[in-house]
Design an enzyme around this catalytic site. Sequence first.
Site, PDB file in Angstrom:
ATOM      1  N   LYS A  83      28.718 -59.082  88.009  1.00 45.54           N
ATOM      2  CA  LYS A  83      29.632 -59.612  86.985  1.00 45.54           C
ATOM      3  C   LYS A  83      29.227 -61.045  86.689  1.00 45.54           C
ATOM      4  CE  LYS A  83      34.475 -58.574  86.118  1.00 45.54           C
ATOM      5  NZ  LYS A  83      35.808 -58.542  86.710  1.00 45.54           N
TER       6      LYS A  83
HETATM    7  O1  G3P Z   1      39.007 -57.515  85.532  1.00 45.37           O
HETATM    8  C1  G3P Z   1      39.598 -58.675  85.022  1.00 45.37           C
HETATM    9  C2  G3P Z   1      41.056 -58.626  85.263  1.00 45.37           C
HETATM   10  O2  G3P Z   1      41.252 -58.481  86.627  1.00 45.37           O
HETATM   11  C3  G3P Z   1      41.851 -59.777  84.805  1.00 45.37           C
HETATM   12  O3  G3P Z   1      43.187 -59.369  84.878  1.00 45.37           O
HETATM   13  O4  G3P Z   1      45.623 -59.619  84.928  1.00 45.37           O
HETATM   14  O5  G3P Z   1      44.154 -61.431  85.877  1.00 45.37           O
HETATM   15  O6  G3P Z   1      44.296 -61.076  83.427  1.00 45.37           O
HETATM   16  P1  G3P Z   1      44.368 -60.431  84.769  1.00 45.37           P
END
Ligand code: G3P
Length: 216
Positions: A83
């Site tokens: 990533k």
């Molecule tokens: O894969 C990226 C994701 O985990 C981000 O999620 O909820 O932290 O915006 P969030």
Amino acid sequence: MKFFIDTANLEQIKEAASVGILDGVTTNPTLISREQGTPKEIYKAICEIVDGPVSAEAIALDWEGMVKEGRELAAIHPNIVVKIPMTKDGLKAVKMLASEGIKTNVTLIFSPIQALLAARAGASFVSPFVGRLDDIATPGMELVQQIQQIFANYQLETEVIVASIRHPMHVVDAAMIGADIATIPFKVIEQMMKHPLTDIGITNFLNDWKKVENRK
Ligand code: G3P
């Protein structure tokens, strides 16, 4: 649409895998920080549970550092996808890693042009963050729609991972658009399987079956 789980928690990954619909895993530094063990141990353990792409994030910000880290991460297991954050250095790193046959997932995508750049650099996956756009009153799913259209226009093979999913409607919208993959937190996977009418239906059927069982 393929289902990935967005977590580094081994119990959640095992549970989701046991249902039989899990195609891959995405992690990020925040998710890794919530678990015990070294990142390498965690990535190895995840790869033993799920036979599919497992995203492991590079932390370096310069492209040489990202490439070095990417090679180390890719050496952990053939299913590891590196990533890489969507920056100028990130694009350089993606190009280099792609030339070595190392798969990348370009993360923190917030505009269609970022996604196109990542795809042109040779990214295997791009991750638009829908929830974080919704958080700032910008429709995250419109971004996914734009990316899908652009990739279709040019027959780009880069797959779109809808990330930062917060609720089941995000998954429905991703599927309506025809996104390749949704990476979903465990809580949302559980929510997706439930419907109150299913529960009421089961209760009613079981109650009615008791009447049948009492027949001689
Ligand atoms: O894969 C990226 C994701 O985990 C981000 O999620 O909820 O932290 O915006 P969030």
